[in-house]
Design a protein around this motif. Structure first.
Motif, PDB file in Angstrom:
ATOM      1  N   THR A  36      50.967   7.313  37.917  1.00 43.90           N
ATOM      2  CA  THR A  36      50.469   5.978  37.636  1.00 43.90           C
ATOM      3  C   THR A  36      51.402   4.952  38.260  1.00 43.90           C
ATOM      4  O   THR A  36      52.618   5.128  38.266  1.00 43.90           O
ATOM      5  N   ILE A  37      50.830   3.907  38.792  1.00 46.33           N
ATOM      6  CA  ILE A  37      51.604   2.835  39.405  1.00 46.33           C
ATOM      7  C   ILE A  37      51.648   1.680  38.411  1.00 46.33           C
ATOM      8  O   ILE A  37      50.611   1.154  38.025  1.00 46.33           O
ATOM      9  N   PRO A  38      52.851   1.282  37.976  1.00 47.36           N
ATOM     10  CA  PRO A  38      52.940   0.204  36.988  1.00 47.36           C
ATOM     11  C   PRO A  38      52.573  -1.146  37.601  1.00 47.36           C
ATOM     12  O   PRO A  38      52.696  -1.345  38.806  1.00 47.36           O
ATOM     13  N   SER A  39      52.148  -2.041  36.745  1.00 48.38           N
ATOM     14  CA  SER A  39      51.804  -3.386  37.207  1.00 48.38           C
ATOM     15  C   SER A  39      53.078  -4.164  37.520  1.00 48.38           C
ATOM     16  O   SER A  39      54.180  -3.779  37.139  1.00 48.38           O
ATOM     17  N   GLU A  40      52.923  -5.281  38.197  1.00 48.35           N
ATOM     18  CA  GLU A  40      54.072  -6.109  38.552  1.00 48.35           C
ATOM     19  C   GLU A  40      54.759  -6.651  37.295  1.00 48.35           C
ATOM     20  O   GLU A  40      55.981  -6.703  37.221  1.00 48.35           O
TER      21      GLU A  40
END
Length: 85
Positions: A36-40
């Motif tokens: 999963t790619i975390p949000s900014e």
């Protein structure tokens, strides 16, 4: 008098519920092995929270440690994306 108490309890509940929702970690749950790619916002929040890191204070050693960590992350990403690589 009973109406006033019930109304104030209801208003207190209405005021606190949105605060509970903001404190929860939002986002879909990752499946087993899924990347999963975390949000900014999450990255910024984590950067502010974690003041210490596991890297050395010696620049040369820290660079080597960061390169090793980058290679580990790259292997995990490739393993997760490409099944025949």
């Amino acid at each position: 008098m009973q109406r006033v108490i019930l109304l104030s309890a209801f208003l207190g509940l209405v005021a606190t519920v949105p605060g509970w929702a903001q404190n929860q970690e939002s986002g879909p749950a990752a499946r087993n092995g899924e990347i999963t790619i975390p949000s900014e916002k999450a990255l910024e929040r984590d950067a502010v929270r974690s003041l210490r890191n596991e890297f050395s204070t010696n620049d040369a050693t820290a660079i080597r440690q960061m390169e090793q960590q980058n290679q580990q992350i790259d292997r995990k990403v490739i393993k997760g994306i490409c099944t025949d690589c």
